[in-house]
Design an enzyme around this catalytic site. Sequence first.
Site, mmCIF file in Angstrom:
data_model
loop_
_atom_site.group_PDB
_atom_site.id
_atom_site.type_symbol
_atom_site.label_atom_id
_atom_site.label_comp_id
_atom_site.label_asym_id
_atom_site.label_seq_id
_atom_site.Cartn_x
_atom_site.Cartn_y
_atom_site.Cartn_z
ATOM 1 N N CYS A 21 1.031 -1.206 0.093
ATOM 2 C CA CYS A 21 -0.001 0.009 -0.102
ATOM 3 C C CYS A 21 0.989 1.159 -0.072
ATOM 4 O O CYS A 21 1.782 1.417 -0.676
ATOM 5 C CB CYS A 21 -0.977 -0.201 1.307
ATOM 6 S SG CYS A 21 -0.220 -0.186 2.779
ATOM 7 N N ARG A 23 -2.353 -1.141 5.410
ATOM 8 C CA ARG A 23 -3.484 -1.867 4.700
ATOM 9 C C ARG A 23 -3.005 -3.216 4.010
ATOM 10 O O ARG A 23 -3.588 -4.215 3.875
ATOM 11 C CB ARG A 23 -3.986 -0.908 3.425
ATOM 12 C CG ARG A 23 -4.759 0.352 4.015
ATOM 13 C CD ARG A 23 -4.992 1.202 2.796
ATOM 14 N NE ARG A 23 -3.983 2.127 2.399
ATOM 15 C CZ ARG A 23 -3.893 2.977 1.337
ATOM 16 N NH1 ARG A 23 -5.263 2.997 0.665
ATOM 17 N NH2 ARG A 23 -2.916 3.671 1.137
#
Length: 430
Positions: free
Chosen positions: A381, A386
């Site tokens: 990410c 994430r």
Amino acid sequence: MKHAIRLLAASASLLLWCSFSAQAGELAPLSLQEAKAQGAIIVDTRPSHFYQGWPMEGESQGGHVPGAVSLSADWKYDDEQWPQALRDKGLDARKPVAIYGSERGLAEVARMLRMRGFHQLYELKDWQEAKRDHLVRWQQLVYPQWLADLQAGKPVVAAPKGDWKLFEVDWGAPKAFLISHIPGADYIDTNRLEQEPLWNKVSDADLEALLLENGIRHDTTVVLYGRNTMAAARAAHLLMYAGVKDVRLLDGGIEAWFIAHLRTKTGLPHQYEPVKSFGAKIPVHPEYLTSTEQAKALLKQPDGELVSIRTWDEFIGETSGYSYIEPKGDIPGAKWGHGGVDSQSMSDFHNPDGTMKPSSEILAMWQQWQIAPQDQTAFYCGTGWRASEAFFYAWLMDWKRISVYDGGWYEWSSDPKNPTITGVRKPSEA
């Protein structure tokens, strides 16, 4: 006066129960065999942890009827969210729908579906006897009542085999933690896991020092939760990289604990007794971490996948996603693995209550971009949070060849020699 209030409350509860009973009773019964013969869509109305694999009280097996979709009676969608939710679950008002779960769940989901034009609704009668499907590593995705029972010393399914510890994970000082946290939790600041300038993982020596300081060995069961599940997932990934064998996430984070109306505590974190040895040489799983050079090599590998867990606007270069990252765009050859509404969100992977979506829905997103379980896959990410959550979900699904490209877009874009790309791309162009 108090007696009258109790009578009114009891009457209201009775009326509500009768209402649910009447609505559920309106559903014609349908056996699993009949449902299959009619091509009915099967819907599980229970909380998602039962769907994922946790057995209900008195059951010998957990999970869901094969092929069933999850639509919990506890979830709340707004009018704008309903069309996408129905598409994700393959629900079609022209087809019969057989629902199962508690009486209240049946009534509530039937009501929600009727409001959206579903009229061929049935109650699946023999679902409890059916063989179940479940998330492969469902035990690693715990739910609030399980954790509360474990804390209370009650017998629980999939209990830790030995020592276990609970941590809240977040960035910075534990300000929110001091106001309200799960009793017995210690606190991990992500500044102890990653470092500037690129917010990559700290050295193995520093990671080991953090683990020892918090009493974590390779054979300690570690339960993690966060105000944002991404932070807990970041810690989970690095603990697994180090070699902790039994890492678990509280599905839905502390918000799930609040929703369950379980007890919270104020004050300082619990302090675990330090240990002298991790019991294994760190890292036990170096393959869980991918460097920039390895990411470049992966792009040339026939079965290699570099997967961007970012918003669509980040992926196409409309925004960098971060105030401290100037370059916009993404890595040429990378595939879009979805993310959320912004860099602080993983909503594409979550049910309305913040719990993990069914694996079938996550797989469907990834399959659109030809991201397959058998591939060598590195998730990334902006700075790793994430990507770590996507990694953990893939691991729960038993993907074998997965890692996190720790540097992600921040490290890649910081070197002007690295190629970048902007603009809309299709899966076939990745």
